[in-house]
Design an enzyme around this catalytic site. Structure first.
Site, PDB file in Angstrom:
ATOM      1  N   ARG A   1      12.976   3.359  -0.881  1.00 16.59           N
ATOM      2  CA  ARG A   1      11.560   3.334  -1.285  1.00 16.59           C
ATOM      3  C   ARG A   1      11.444   3.612  -2.782  1.00 16.59           C
ATOM      4  NH1 ARG A   1       7.965   7.447   1.323  1.00 16.59           N
ATOM      5  NH2 ARG A   1       6.351   6.117   0.460  1.00 16.59           N
TER       6      ARG A   1
ATOM      7  N   GLY B   1       0.884  -1.173   0.000  1.00 17.39           N
ATOM      8  CA  GLY B   1       0.000   0.000   0.000  1.00 17.39           C
ATOM      9  C   GLY B   1       0.909   1.206   0.000  1.00 17.39           C
ATOM     10  N   GLU B   2       0.697   2.115   0.915  1.00 16.16           N
ATOM     11  CA  GLU B   2       1.560   3.295   1.003  1.00 16.16           C
ATOM     12  C   GLU B   2       2.035   3.397   2.453  1.00 16.16           C
ATOM     13  OE1 GLU B   2       2.541   4.996  -1.661  1.00 16.16           O
ATOM     14  OE2 GLU B   2       3.844   6.112  -0.290  1.00 16.16           O
ATOM     15  N   SER B   3       3.335   3.134   2.656  1.00 12.80           N
ATOM     16  CA  SER B   3       3.839   3.040   4.027  1.00 12.80           C
ATOM     17  C   SER B   3       3.594   4.307   4.844  1.00 12.80           C
ATOM     18  CB  SER B   3       5.323   2.699   4.013  1.00 12.80           C
ATOM     19  OG  SER B   3       6.040   3.584   3.190  1.00 12.80           O
TER      20      SER B   3
ATOM     21  N   CYS C   1       6.178  -5.338   0.363  1.00 19.25           N
ATOM     22  CA  CYS C   1       6.294  -4.024  -0.281  1.00 19.25           C
ATOM     23  C   CYS C   1       6.243  -2.900   0.756  1.00 19.25           C
ATOM     24  CB  CYS C   1       5.260  -3.889  -1.392  1.00 19.25           C
ATOM     25  SG  CYS C   1       5.748  -2.654  -2.602  1.00 19.25           S
TER      26      CYS C   1
ATOM     27  N   ILE D   1       5.604  -3.431  -7.652  1.00 18.13           N
ATOM     28  CA  ILE D   1       4.872  -2.178  -7.881  1.00 18.13           C
ATOM     29  C   ILE D   1       5.493  -1.096  -6.994  1.00 18.13           C
ATOM     30  CG2 ILE D   1       2.619  -1.029  -7.810  1.00 18.13           C
ATOM     31  CD1 ILE D   1       1.354  -3.906  -7.779  1.00 18.13           C
ATOM     32  N   ARG D   2       6.177  -0.150  -7.606  1.00 20.15           N
ATOM     33  CA  ARG D   2       6.861   0.913  -6.827  1.00 20.15           C
ATOM     34  C   ARG D   2       7.563   0.294  -5.622  1.00 20.15           C
ATOM     35  NH1 ARG D   2       2.982   4.653  -4.635  1.00 20.15           N
ATOM     36  NH2 ARG D   2       4.741   5.986  -4.262  1.00 20.15           N
TER      37      ARG D   2
ATOM     38  N   GLU E   1       0.693 -11.611  -2.469  1.00 19.06           N
ATOM     39  CA  GLU E   1      -0.770 -11.717  -2.336  1.00 19.06           C
ATOM     40  C   GLU E   1      -1.475 -11.492  -3.665  1.00 19.06           C
ATOM     41  OE1 GLU E   1       1.114  -9.250  -1.551  1.00 19.06           O
ATOM     42  OE2 GLU E   1       0.085  -7.341  -1.904  1.00 19.06           O
TER      43      GLU E   1
ATOM     44  N   HIS F   1       4.828  -8.485  -4.198  1.00 12.68           N
ATOM     45  CA  HIS F   1       3.466  -8.727  -3.709  1.00 12.68           C
ATOM     46  C   HIS F   1       3.026 -10.180  -3.876  1.00 12.68           C
ATOM     47  CE1 HIS F   1       2.168  -4.496  -3.170  1.00 12.68           C
ATOM     48  NE2 HIS F   1       3.093  -4.263  -4.095  1.00 12.68           N
TER      49      HIS F   1
HETATM   50  N1  GLN Z   1       6.068   2.822  -2.571  1.00 14.59           N
HETATM   51  C1  GLN Z   1       5.275   2.353  -1.495  1.00 14.59           C
HETATM   52  C2  GLN Z   1       5.859   2.764  -0.149  1.00 14.59           C
HETATM   53  O1  GLN Z   1       7.009   3.094  -0.030  1.00 14.59           O
HETATM   54  C3  GLN Z   1       5.119   0.845  -1.549  1.00 14.59           C
HETATM   55  C4  GLN Z   1       4.378   0.435  -2.777  1.00 14.59           C
HETATM   56  C5  GLN Z   1       3.602  -0.816  -2.645  1.00 14.59           C
HETATM   57  O2  GLN Z   1       3.360  -1.316  -1.542  1.00 14.59           O
HETATM   58  N2  GLN Z   1       3.162  -1.330  -3.762  1.00 14.59           N
HETATM   59  O3  GLN Z   1       5.137   2.738   0.797  1.00 14.59           O
END
Ligand code: GLN
Length: 188
Positions: A105, A46-48, A78, A132-133, A170, A168
């Site tokens: 990150r 998600g987004e930390s 992630c 993903i990112r 999941e 990921h």
């Molecule tokens: N870029 C996100 C972060 O640093 C992580 C991306 C993801 O969980 N797909 O939180």
């Protein structure tokens, strides 16, 4: 076995369903009370930064950190890996800071640069991995085992009760990494 899935933001449902398929009893964790009686916890992608802000607002951040320091097994994927890392090379904060790695990150680039590949994982064979990112691990501390690499960078690591993946697991059918984590939780 009760396994929590940190449920403030991100890929919560996918983790719950992977754990259910494996016969565990997964529970969404939103508040400190939800940590009671868990044998392990999954920290989703998600987004930390957003996950951390939301966890700080209701005391979950401190309560979870204390549980992890007490040895509660955790699997961070992630953003979850970023939450567990003791050092973040390109961000001024650190979050739960229990796993001795430094991560960068968003090291695999932007959302549109997401990709899927297959990684040889120690002891498991080839495992599909969606990036993903994704964070990449730039340093591993003593006692951190590297279980898989992508382009030479560690992307799956373990230190005692903590397992972390840059990718990921999941988002694919293959549930061997969840199963590996459940085995860690069983052994306590
Ligand atoms: N870029 C996100 C972060 O640093 C992580 C991306 C993801 O969980 N797909 O939180």
């Amino acid at each position: 076995m009760k396994i929590g899935v940190l449920a403030v933001q991100g890929d919560v449902r996918e983790h719950l369903s992977a754990l259910e398929r494996l016969g565990a009893s997964p529970l969404p964790v939103l508040k400190p009370e939800h940590l009671a009686g868990l044998s392990g916890i999954v920290l989703p992608g998600g987004e930390s930064t957003a996950i951390w802000r939301l966890m700080q607002a209701n005391g979950l951040a401190g309560a979870l950190k204390a549980e992890l320091e007490g040895g509660l097994p955790a699997f961070g994927t992630c953003a979850g890996m970023v939450l567990l890392a003791k050092e973040i090379t390109n961000w001024p904060e650190r979050f739960l800071a229990v796993l001795d790695i430094a991560v960068e990150r968003n090291a695999t680039g932007r959302q549109v640069e997401s990709f899927e590949t297959v990684l040889p994982v120690d002891g498991l064979g080839e495992v599909p991995a969606v990036f993903i990112r994704a964070p990449l691990v730039r340093r591993v501390g003593e006692g951190v085992e590297v279980l898989a690499r992508w382009q030479g960078n560690p992307v799956l690591v373990r230190q005692g009760p903590f397992l972390a993946a840059s990718f990921h697991p999941e988002l694919v059918e293959d549930a061997r990494l969840h199963s590996f984590f459940l085995e860690m939780c069983r052994k306590g």
